[in-house]
Write a protein that holds these residues in place. Structure first.
Motif, PDB file in Angstrom:
ATOM      1  N   ASN A 142       0.725  -1.200   0.148  1.00 61.26           N
ATOM      2  CA  ASN A 142      -0.082   0.062   0.043  1.00 61.26           C
ATOM      3  C   ASN A 142       0.812   1.076   0.054  1.00 61.26           C
ATOM      4  O   ASN A 142       0.715   2.136  -0.799  1.00 61.26           O
ATOM      5  N   THR A 158       1.119   4.179  -2.626  1.00 65.24           N
ATOM      6  CA  THR A 158       0.769   5.349  -2.275  1.00 65.24           C
ATOM      7  C   THR A 158       1.968   6.191  -2.788  1.00 65.24           C
ATOM      8  O   THR A 158       1.726   7.370  -3.207  1.00 65.24           O
ATOM      9  N   ASP A 193       1.635   6.737  -6.210  1.00 64.09           N
ATOM     10  CA  ASP A 193       0.505   7.550  -6.545  1.00 64.09           C
ATOM     11  C   ASP A 193       1.114   9.210  -6.302  1.00 64.09           C
ATOM     12  O   ASP A 193       0.794  10.113  -7.169  1.00 64.09           O
TER      13      ASP A 193
END
Lengths: 150, 561
Positions: free
Chosen positions: B343, B347, B350
């Motif tokens: 994650n 993240t 992103d």
């Protein structure tokens, strides 16, 4: 900004710029006027428009571009898609293309450009840099022409 | 348990034999013994001649210390024909030796070269029993070895053993518990070694001729001798051989975990075996009640061991289960961690993408501004006055500052940007270009540079930090501008410096800037460029310090280089 180029204008067709940014076009146009390059300068603000004109030039038996300066980030067809469209047609494969990058562009785009094996060019920030680039193009073209003549 | 006691006793007996054999063998090879024996053999074989010869005293003198030292009861030198050539006592000399008469096979073995202990037998002459009384019924044993001269057995040397002394030690040391004992039994059931319960036997009036108290045979009196007076002891003729005695004297080996009556009339359990070499029986016995107690103790011990083993097994099982649970928990946490890492990576990606987009979207307008300004400056140079040109120049420099700040943000996030590299830089030229860009021409005389021309640095970072500091100093420093920009090597590290004079009561350019450069501040105040400087320097393992003297504010920074 010093520019090192290793390609030449091909033929006496126009120097074409495809960029949606009118300021970039204005700057380049001004640089062209100030430079010693004799080739005509033509600008298009979209990839679709450019390809349309390219087909017309070919079909009308007009000179194909001596060099296409292609912006990467454009609405509609981006620079990669335009280049792929050109490479997809045999009559356009020999037209030299240089992809225009600003230094904020993604490293991925640069990597992708490298896979095409095409030329890349940093966008000019100042008039002086633009003039220097165009003069170098002119010098290389003349040198190549002299070599061919001799 | 009984079998192990029996086995230990047998081993002790074997060791005793080995010791005795070793002693007699050594003396049978003694030069003096061999020489004296040779001389004895040359003497007439009559008793008178043999007794009269001086060799006897020589031999007795020679072997006397041995006998005393080892507790032997005498010696014999026996001719191959069985005649006792020499002995501790004159009575035996010149007569057929007891060994030939009673144990001819054993004697033959010795003549054949073997050294060994003989079977127990009745003595031919009275010998001292355990209580020091001469006893003609006392058992006797010998240990003998051939005397060899030039490869030929010329005689046999024997030492007389006192079974009730030497052999007894072997068996008495095998006693265990309160009633456990090991006994040597002759062929006729006579105890060869003392009973553990001599006192009880004496009380019961069981005395042998000569004063030693031992039963004639290993027989059951039919009554517990501890419970009766000597007058009530049944006659010896009514006693019956114990099962152990019967079995062992039959040449058998056995055990009886079931109780039987011993020679004391008590219920015992026992084990036994017959030693054919020595022709004696070995019996180990213990009171049945004590044996059961031992067994119970053993069982209790086993139970305790079993319980301990079970507890240990349970503990191990619990531990294993606990470890298993912990392992599962660790695996679960690892999975969670991995998932969290995935994650986080996502993240970060992103964020990186967003930062790229944000940087691009922020940079583009700045760059367009720059290009436009550059275009106007060039295209309309003839139409523009000096002020207009200056202002357009400011547009360009401010755009550069904005771009630098955006790059600073991007370098802080360490994402989405091209990798920064150390490259050779002409620092003097770089900073001169910065000064030309950022300081108005009219103020440039107040700028002093002291910079090396060739250093290997991170040009983007240098540009970022110097730019912000010069802008700040130019904006907020005292007038006339006194700005000093330098870089020196201190302790092998490049230290960059920007110093400017400050106003008497500075709103900025001094302590406030110091705070922005060196500390976190939660207040929202301007000075973003300085905050970025601090973050960038610290992010790249550098240091940034400020110094305020009376009228000068100095910033010194380093970068990991």
């Amino acid at each position: 900004m010093p520019t090192t180029i290793d390609y030449e204008l091909r033929g006496d067709g126009p120097l074409v710029m495809v960029d949606d940014d009118t300021i970039d076009i204005m700057l380049f146009e001004h640089c062209h006027k100030r430079s010693g390059l004799n080739h005509a300068f033509v600008a298009y603000t979209s990839g679709e428009e450019f390809l349309h004109q390219l087909h017309l030039a070919r079909d009308g038996d007009e000179s194909l571009p001596a060099l296409v300066l292609l912006d990467i980030n454009m609405p509609g067809m981006n620079g990669f898609e335009v280049m792929e469209a050109m490479r997809g047609e045999e009559s356009f494969r020999e037209v030299p293309v240089a992809l225009f990058f600003s230094n904020s562009d993604s490293p991925r785009d640069r990597e992708r450009a490298a896979t095409y094996g095409t030329h890349v060019l940093e966008k000019f920030v100042s008039v002086d840099d633009g003039i220097a680039y165009l003069n170098e193009l002119a010098d290389r073209y003349e040198h190549a022409a002299e070599t061919a003549a001799s | 348990m009984l079998e192990s006691r029996l086995s230990v006793t047998e081993t002790a007996l074997d060791r005793w034999q080995a010791r005795e054999v070793s002693t007699v063998r050594a003396w049978s090879r003694n030069e003096g013994v061999v020489e004296l024996t040779r001389r004895l053999l040359d003497i007439d074989r009559s008793e008178e001649a043999l007794r009269a010869t001086a060799v006897q005293s020589e031999l007795r003198s020679h072997l006397g210390p041995v006998i005393d030292a080892y507790g032997y009861q005498g010696y014999f030198v026996i001719a191959p024909d069985g005649t006792s050539l020499s002995s501790t006592r004159d009575a035996n000399i010149g007569t057929p030796n007891l060994l030939l008469a009673d144990q001819p096979a054993v004697f033959a073995e010795m003549l054949d070269g073997a050294a060994r202990v003989t079977h127990p037998q009745f003595t031919d002459v009275p010998v001292e029993n355990t209580v020091g009384v001469l006893d003609s019924d006392a058992p006797t044993m010998f240990v003998g070895s051939p005397i060899v001269d030039d490869g030929v057995v010329i005689a046999v040397l024997t030492f007389r053993l006192a079974p009730e002394a030497t052999l007894a030690n072997v068996f008495t040391t095998q006693r265990w518990g309160t009633t456990g004992e090991a006994l040597a039994v002759e062929i006729d059931g006579t105890l060869l070694t003392p009973s553990r319960f001599e006192g009880l036997l004496a009380s019961a009036g069981i005395v042998a001729d000569g004063g030693g108290s031992r039963p004639m045979i290993l027989a059951d009196p039919g009554i517990d001798l501890a419970t009766v007076s000597s007058e009530s002891v049944p006659p010896f003729s009514s006693w019956t051989m114990t099962p152990a005695a019967e079995s062992v004297l039959a040449g058998e080996t056995g055990t009886s975990p079931v109780g039987y009556n011993s020679y004391l009339g008590r219920s015992v359990v026992g084990a036994w075996t017959w030693d054919e070499n020595l022709r004696l029986g070995i019996v180990v016995e213990i009171d049945e009640r004590e044996a059961l107690g031992v067994v119970s103790a053993g069982v209790r011990t086993l139970d305790a061991f079993a319980a301990a083993a079970l507890a240990a097994t349970l503990m191990i099982a619990l531990l294993a289960a606990h470890q298993q649970r912990q392992r599962r928990e660790v695996e679960r946490l690892n999975v969670s961690l991995e998932s969290a890492q995935v994650n986080l990576r996502q993240t970060n990606e992103d964020l990186a993408h967003f930062a790229h987009l944000a940087a691009h979207d922020l940079r583009e307008p700045c760059q367009r501004q720059q290009r436009l300004a550059s275009l106007i400056l060039d295209a309309h140079a003839d139409e523009l006055g000096p002020d207009a040109k200056d202002r357009l120049g400011l547009v360009v420099s401010q755009s550069n500052s904005m771009l630098t700040m955006i790059d600073g943000f991007r370098s802080l996030t360490n994402i989405a940007g091209p990798a920064i590299c150390r490259v050779p830089v002409d620092l003097d030229r770089t900073v001169t270009a910065l000064v030309d860009e950022l300081v108005p021409p009219s103020e440039r005389p107040g700028v002093f540079l002291d910079l090396p021309s060739a250093v290997c640095v991170y040009p983007e970072l240098i540009d970022l930090v110097y730019r912000n500091l010069i802008v700040n100093a130019t904006r907020h420093g005292a007038r006339p501008l006194d700005l000093r920009v330098g870089a020196t090597i201190v302790d092998d590290q490049l230290v960059y410096t920007v110093a400017n004079t400050v106003a008497a009561a500075p709103r900025r350019g001094g302590p406030v800037d110091a705070q922005l450069l060196t500390e976190e501040s939660s207040t929202l105040q301007s000075g973003l460029g300085l905050r970025i400087c601090r973050r960038v320097v610290q992010h790249h393992q550098g240091t940034i310090v400020t110094e305020q003297s009376d009228d000068t504010f100095t910033v010194r920074f380093t970068l990991e280089e």
